[in-house]
Motif scaffolding. Structure first.
Motif, mmCIF file in Angstrom:
data_model
loop_
_atom_site.group_PDB
_atom_site.id
_atom_site.type_symbol
_atom_site.label_atom_id
_atom_site.label_comp_id
_atom_site.label_asym_id
_atom_site.label_seq_id
_atom_site.Cartn_x
_atom_site.Cartn_y
_atom_site.Cartn_z
ATOM 1 N N VAL A 167 62.363 97.832 61.608
ATOM 2 C CA VAL A 167 62.750 98.672 60.471
ATOM 3 C C VAL A 167 63.102 100.091 60.912
ATOM 4 C CG1 VAL A 167 61.533 97.388 58.675
ATOM 5 C CG2 VAL A 167 60.317 99.155 59.947
ATOM 6 N N GLN A 168 62.481 100.514 61.977
ATOM 7 C CA GLN A 168 62.781 101.856 62.479
ATOM 8 C C GLN A 168 64.220 101.913 62.998
ATOM 9 O OE1 GLN A 168 60.214 103.733 61.660
ATOM 10 N NE2 GLN A 168 61.621 105.425 61.992
ATOM 11 N N ASP A 169 64.622 100.869 63.698
ATOM 12 C CA ASP A 169 66.008 100.773 64.172
ATOM 13 C C ASP A 169 66.974 100.715 63.000
ATOM 14 O OD1 ASP A 169 65.131 100.766 66.725
ATOM 15 O OD2 ASP A 169 65.482 98.637 67.117
ATOM 16 N N ALA A 170 66.597 99.911 61.996
ATOM 17 C CA ALA A 170 67.449 99.752 60.828
ATOM 18 C C ALA A 170 67.634 101.097 60.127
ATOM 19 C CB ALA A 170 66.844 98.733 59.866
ATOM 20 N N ARG A 171 66.535 101.829 59.961
ATOM 21 C CA ARG A 171 66.606 103.114 59.277
ATOM 22 C C ARG A 171 67.510 104.078 60.050
ATOM 23 N NH1 ARG A 171 63.446 105.500 55.502
ATOM 24 N NH2 ARG A 171 61.867 103.897 55.691
ATOM 25 N N GLN A 172 67.320 104.077 61.365
ATOM 26 C CA GLN A 172 68.112 104.965 62.201
ATOM 27 C C GLN A 172 69.606 104.644 62.088
ATOM 28 O OE1 GLN A 172 67.023 104.863 66.405
ATOM 29 N NE2 GLN A 172 66.184 106.913 66.148
ATOM 30 N N GLN A 173 69.877 103.348 62.106
ATOM 31 C CA GLN A 173 71.275 102.909 62.024
ATOM 32 C C GLN A 173 71.879 103.274 60.666
ATOM 33 O OE1 GLN A 173 71.683 98.919 63.470
ATOM 34 N NE2 GLN A 173 73.830 98.794 62.836
ATOM 35 N N LEU A 174 71.109 103.059 59.604
ATOM 36 C CA LEU A 174 71.593 103.371 58.261
ATOM 37 C C LEU A 174 71.832 104.864 58.099
ATOM 38 C CD1 LEU A 174 69.281 100.928 56.312
ATOM 39 C CD2 LEU A 174 71.775 100.891 56.240
ATOM 40 N N GLU A 175 70.914 105.658 58.640
ATOM 41 C CA GLU A 175 71.079 107.110 58.517
ATOM 42 C C GLU A 175 72.283 107.599 59.306
ATOM 43 O OE1 GLU A 175 67.158 108.523 59.389
ATOM 44 O OE2 GLU A 175 66.532 108.322 57.301
ATOM 45 N N GLN A 176 72.513 106.953 60.441
ATOM 46 C CA GLN A 176 73.684 107.277 61.253
ATOM 47 C C GLN A 176 74.975 106.945 60.490
ATOM 48 O OE1 GLN A 176 74.053 108.787 64.105
ATOM 49 N NE2 GLN A 176 76.209 108.346 64.485
ATOM 50 N N MET A 177 74.973 105.783 59.833
ATOM 51 C CA MET A 177 76.142 105.372 59.054
ATOM 52 C C MET A 177 76.410 106.341 57.912
ATOM 53 S SD MET A 177 75.336 101.306 58.959
ATOM 54 C CE MET A 177 76.653 100.758 57.861
ATOM 55 N N LEU A 178 75.321 106.762 57.271
ATOM 56 C CA LEU A 178 75.433 107.706 56.162
ATOM 57 C C LEU A 178 76.042 109.022 56.662
ATOM 58 C CD1 LEU A 178 74.624 107.355 53.213
ATOM 59 C CD2 LEU A 178 72.421 108.365 53.741
#
Ligand code: ZN
Length: 116
Positions: A3-14
């Motif tokens: 989930v930490q990777d997912a959050r990081q990826q999502l924030e990067q996309m944002l």
């Protein structure tokens, strides 16, 4: 998927979406405007639209994408990330790697798109 990777990826996309839309808003639509994370449906080729319409379409698509990403971040907070919002099954790891913002499993997504 972590989930930490997912959050990081999502924030990067944002962040990338914000950068892309800011560029678009400041410079107007042009060939330099790249929205790599926005779904570009081949059938929706906007080349026949005037620049303003195209810009609006891109901004609209980016806003839709942003909402999906925000919703995914919300699911991370709620602890429901990675499960289909429609049927509740676990979304496949492979799918989440490509589209961490995905809210539905492949099956429900195609149903939702058929219904649209
Ligand atoms: Zn499903």
């Amino acid at each position: 998927m972590d989930v930490q990777d997912a959050r990081q990826q999502l924030e990067q996309m944002l962040h990338e979406l914000d950068t892309a839309t800011t560029t678009l808003e400041h410079e107007g639509a042009g060939d330099s405007a790249e929205l790599s994370h926005v779904d570009q449906h081949p059938g929706d080729n906007a080349s026949d639209l005037v620049d303003q319409d195209r810009e609006n379409a891109l901004l609209e698509a980016a806003e839709g994408q942003r909402e999906q990403i925000r919703a995914a971040l919300q699911r991370l907070d709620d602890g429901t990330f990675g499960t289909c919002v429609d049927c509740g099954v676990a979304i496949s790891e492979a799918r989440l790697m490509v589209r961490p913002e995905a809210a539905r499993c492949v099956e429900c997504q195609s149903k939702a798109e058929d219904a649209a």
